[in-house]
Design an enzyme around this catalytic site. Structure first.
Site, mmCIF file in Angstrom:
data_model
loop_
_atom_site.group_PDB
_atom_site.id
_atom_site.type_symbol
_atom_site.label_atom_id
_atom_site.label_comp_id
_atom_site.label_asym_id
_atom_site.label_seq_id
_atom_site.Cartn_x
_atom_site.Cartn_y
_atom_site.Cartn_z
ATOM 1 N N GLU A 13 0.853 -1.210 0.000
ATOM 2 C CA GLU A 13 0.000 0.000 0.000
ATOM 3 C C GLU A 13 0.880 1.248 0.000
ATOM 4 O O GLU A 13 0.601 2.217 -0.711
ATOM 5 C CB GLU A 13 -0.908 -0.011 1.239
ATOM 6 C CG GLU A 13 -1.799 1.217 1.379
ATOM 7 C CD GLU A 13 -3.012 1.225 0.454
ATOM 8 O OE1 GLU A 13 -3.739 0.219 0.411
ATOM 9 O OE2 GLU A 13 -3.232 2.244 -0.230
ATOM 10 N N HIS A 72 0.666 -9.280 -2.611
ATOM 11 C CA HIS A 72 -0.722 -8.875 -2.776
ATOM 12 C C HIS A 72 -1.028 -8.888 -4.265
ATOM 13 O O HIS A 72 -0.424 -8.120 -5.018
ATOM 14 C CB HIS A 72 -0.833 -7.452 -2.211
ATOM 15 C CG HIS A 72 -2.191 -6.883 -2.197
ATOM 16 N ND1 HIS A 72 -2.650 -6.052 -3.181
ATOM 17 C CD2 HIS A 72 -3.192 -7.004 -1.291
ATOM 18 C CE1 HIS A 72 -3.896 -5.672 -2.870
ATOM 19 N NE2 HIS A 72 -4.243 -6.240 -1.734
ATOM 20 N N THR A 166 -11.948 0.605 1.128
ATOM 21 C CA THR A 166 -11.080 1.101 0.066
ATOM 22 C C THR A 166 -11.166 2.612 -0.126
ATOM 23 O O THR A 166 -10.197 3.259 -0.501
ATOM 24 C CB THR A 166 -11.450 0.378 -1.250
ATOM 25 O OG1 THR A 166 -11.366 -1.024 -0.994
ATOM 26 C CG2 THR A 166 -10.556 0.761 -2.391
ATOM 27 N N HIS A 193 -8.693 -3.568 6.588
ATOM 28 C CA HIS A 193 -7.862 -2.600 5.849
ATOM 29 C C HIS A 193 -8.656 -1.305 5.732
ATOM 30 O O HIS A 193 -9.712 -1.281 5.108
ATOM 31 C CB HIS A 193 -7.570 -3.208 4.470
ATOM 32 C CG HIS A 193 -6.746 -2.373 3.551
ATOM 33 N ND1 HIS A 193 -5.380 -2.540 3.410
ATOM 34 C CD2 HIS A 193 -7.082 -1.367 2.696
ATOM 35 C CE1 HIS A 193 -4.928 -1.690 2.500
ATOM 36 N NE2 HIS A 193 -5.942 -0.950 2.057
ATOM 37 N N HIS A 195 -8.810 2.803 4.830
ATOM 38 C CA HIS A 195 -8.266 4.046 4.301
ATOM 39 C C HIS A 195 -8.706 5.205 5.184
ATOM 40 O O HIS A 195 -9.695 5.111 5.923
ATOM 41 C CB HIS A 195 -8.668 4.218 2.831
ATOM 42 C CG HIS A 195 -7.729 3.451 1.947
ATOM 43 N ND1 HIS A 195 -6.649 4.049 1.340
ATOM 44 C CD2 HIS A 195 -7.669 2.133 1.653
ATOM 45 C CE1 HIS A 195 -5.977 3.112 0.673
ATOM 46 N NE2 HIS A 195 -6.571 1.946 0.847
ATOM 47 N N HIS A 290 -1.498 22.345 33.658
ATOM 48 C CA HIS A 290 -1.036 21.038 33.203
ATOM 49 C C HIS A 290 0.369 20.750 33.721
ATOM 50 O O HIS A 290 0.658 19.666 34.218
ATOM 51 C CB HIS A 290 -1.014 20.981 31.667
ATOM 52 C CG HIS A 290 -2.368 20.904 31.056
ATOM 53 N ND1 HIS A 290 -2.740 19.939 30.161
ATOM 54 C CD2 HIS A 290 -3.463 21.691 31.215
ATOM 55 C CE1 HIS A 290 -3.995 20.123 29.790
ATOM 56 N NE2 HIS A 290 -4.455 21.188 30.410
HETATM 57 C C1 HCA Z 1 -6.531 -0.885 -3.613
HETATM 58 C C2 HCA Z 1 -6.572 -2.247 -2.971
HETATM 59 C C3 HCA Z 1 -6.658 -2.236 -1.487
HETATM 60 C C4 HCA Z 1 -6.680 -3.706 -1.110
HETATM 61 C C5 HCA Z 1 -6.975 -3.996 0.308
HETATM 62 C C6 HCA Z 1 -6.937 -5.440 0.635
HETATM 63 C C7 HCA Z 1 -7.915 -1.507 -1.000
HETATM 64 O O1 HCA Z 1 -5.434 -0.356 -3.801
HETATM 65 O O2 HCA Z 1 -7.602 -0.375 -3.932
HETATM 66 O O3 HCA Z 1 -6.309 -6.219 -0.072
HETATM 67 O O4 HCA Z 1 -7.520 -5.816 1.648
HETATM 68 O O5 HCA Z 1 -7.786 -0.496 -0.339
HETATM 69 O O6 HCA Z 1 -8.999 -1.996 -1.298
HETATM 70 O O7 HCA Z 1 -5.531 -1.594 -0.937
HETATM 71 CU CU CU Z 2 -5.803 0.062 0.251
#
Ligand code: HCA
Ligand code: CU
Length: 400
Positions: A13, A72, A166, A193, A195, A290
């Protein structure tokens, strides 16, 4: 929540971060530093991406690290074969399952996805390699569809299923609900996972663990596609509070700063000023109230002990909101503690009460020595050198 595992994806990533370009030497340095930190898995860019990606993946597999090496790849046979060829410990398979991705990206139906997934899982397992199946964009996929898909993968003997936010739009409650439901449907491990587009990546990871997830994807400083994913350091900060014994015994927390510095340098960014643990002000205390309490007992205003991460706290006295206890502590650090009475400390600190008194009495001698910290800090920003020299010149004046 206690016993989670980290799938460290700085080398996958993280390579999708705008500034990232990792040559083989850099990849090896980062892989070794991650291994030294104690992450469970290191995930690498797909060997199908380029010749160097393929060669580097092979090379990292041969380093003999403690961490398991994953790569991956897209969920298809050709990619899976390349992955296995590199000698990885595990293969992370991914395919988009949201209607957006099915329509605009690969054009496959859920039935097609399912039969490909089962075939590829079967193949990877037959090679004695660990295998994970993840649905990209899980939170915008049809819930019943993905639960069926995960169940089929579980039955086929997959080691983990993966849930991915994602686009970074999930909330901690959405995560909790989905993972809880999934936990009731499959027996295998659950990887997550997240973001960080909406700033929820750490909270979502924590929520996932509460709901029964077993693995969290991270990258150093959170680097990744767009503004990235759950940062390793921030997750450590969260989890050292949630599960202190596990986290302190499992991870080499004192190596965090150097790991982050290594990656920050490699992608030419700074460690953010407000980064958990390693940001420059993460353990700086400023307000007088503090500072007084911190000096008496650090737990009053610190949820994390900086020493667990090899960091130190700093009590700032360079401002109009400082307190005299903090100034006294600084005077002691300067080795002048025995030469100041408490009243003198209050005077150099610039106690408003003292100033008022001097203004009334009009005592010129005293006024001369009234370049006080608070009064100066009202006029302009002070650096630590400024306050130290106010203290020192006050001290000299005391002696004449
Ligand atoms: C992307 C793929 C991924 C994959 C995550 C995973 C995402 O680059 O879009 O394999 O669990 O965020 O979905 O990083
Ligand atoms: Cu990702």
């Amino acid at each position: 929540v206690g016993r989670f595992k980290i799938i460290e994806s700085t080398l996958r990533e993280g390579e999708q971060f705008a500034n990232a370009f990792f040559d083989i030497d850099t990849k090896i340095k980062i892989a070794k530093a991650l291994d030294n930190f104690g992450v469970d898995y290191i995930e690498l860019t797909s060997p199908v991406a380029s010749q160097a990606s393929y060669d580097d993946c092979k090379a990292i597999c041969q380093l003999g690290l403690k961490a398991k090496i994953l790569t991956h790849v897209r969920c298809n046979m050709e990619d899976a074969k390349k992955a296995v060829e590199c000698g990885v410990d595990g293969v992370d398979l991914v395919i988009g399952t949201s209607s957006f991705l099915r329509e605009y990206s690969h054009g496959k139906s859920m039935d097609m996805i399912r039969s490909i997934a089962l075939e590829v899982i079967d193949y990877v397992k037959s090679k004695g390699v660990e295998v994970r199946f993840s649905s990209e964009d899980s939170f915008r996929s049809n819930l019943v569809d993905i639960l069926h898909l995960y169940q089929a993968c579980d039955k086929a003997g997959v080691d983990r299923v993966g849930v991915a936010d994602t686009v970074g739009g999930a909330t901690p409650r959405m995560v909790y609900d989905l993972i809880r439901t999934l936990r009731g449907c499959v027996g295998c491990d659950i990887e997550t996972h997240f973001h960080d587009d909406t700033g929820c990546a750490v909270a979502n990871a924590h929520s996932a663990l509460e709901a029964g997830a077993t693995h969290v994807d991270t990258s150093v400083l959170g680097i990744g596609e767009r503004n990235g994913i759950t940062p390793l350091g921030a997750l450590m900060a969260r989890m050292v509070v949630t599960a202190p014994d596990y986290v302190k015994s499992k991870y080499n927390l004192k190596a965090l700063k150097s790991l982050e510095t290594l990656v920050a340098d490699a992608v030419q960014v700074n460690i953010p000023f407000n980064n958990p643990v390693t940001g420059f002000c993460a353990f700086t205390h400023k307000a007088g109230i503090h500072a007084k309490a911190i000096l008496a007992n650090p737990s009053t205003y610190e949820i994390i002990d900086p020493h667990d991460f090899g960091m130190t706290r700093y009590v700032s006295i360079n401002s109009r909101i400082t307190g005299w206890n903090a100034v006294k502590a600084r005077i002691e650090q300067l080795g002048l503690g025995s030469e100041f009475s408490d009243d003198q400390v209050k005077e150099v600190y610039g106690s408003p009460l003292f100033s008022a008194l001097f203004h009334c009495t009009g005592d010129i001698d005293t006024m001369r020595r009234t370049a006080k910290i608070k009064q100066m800090a009202d006029i302009r920003p002070l650096a630590i050198d400024d306050t130290d020299s106010i203290i020192r010149s006050y001290h000299l004046d005391l002696q004449v």
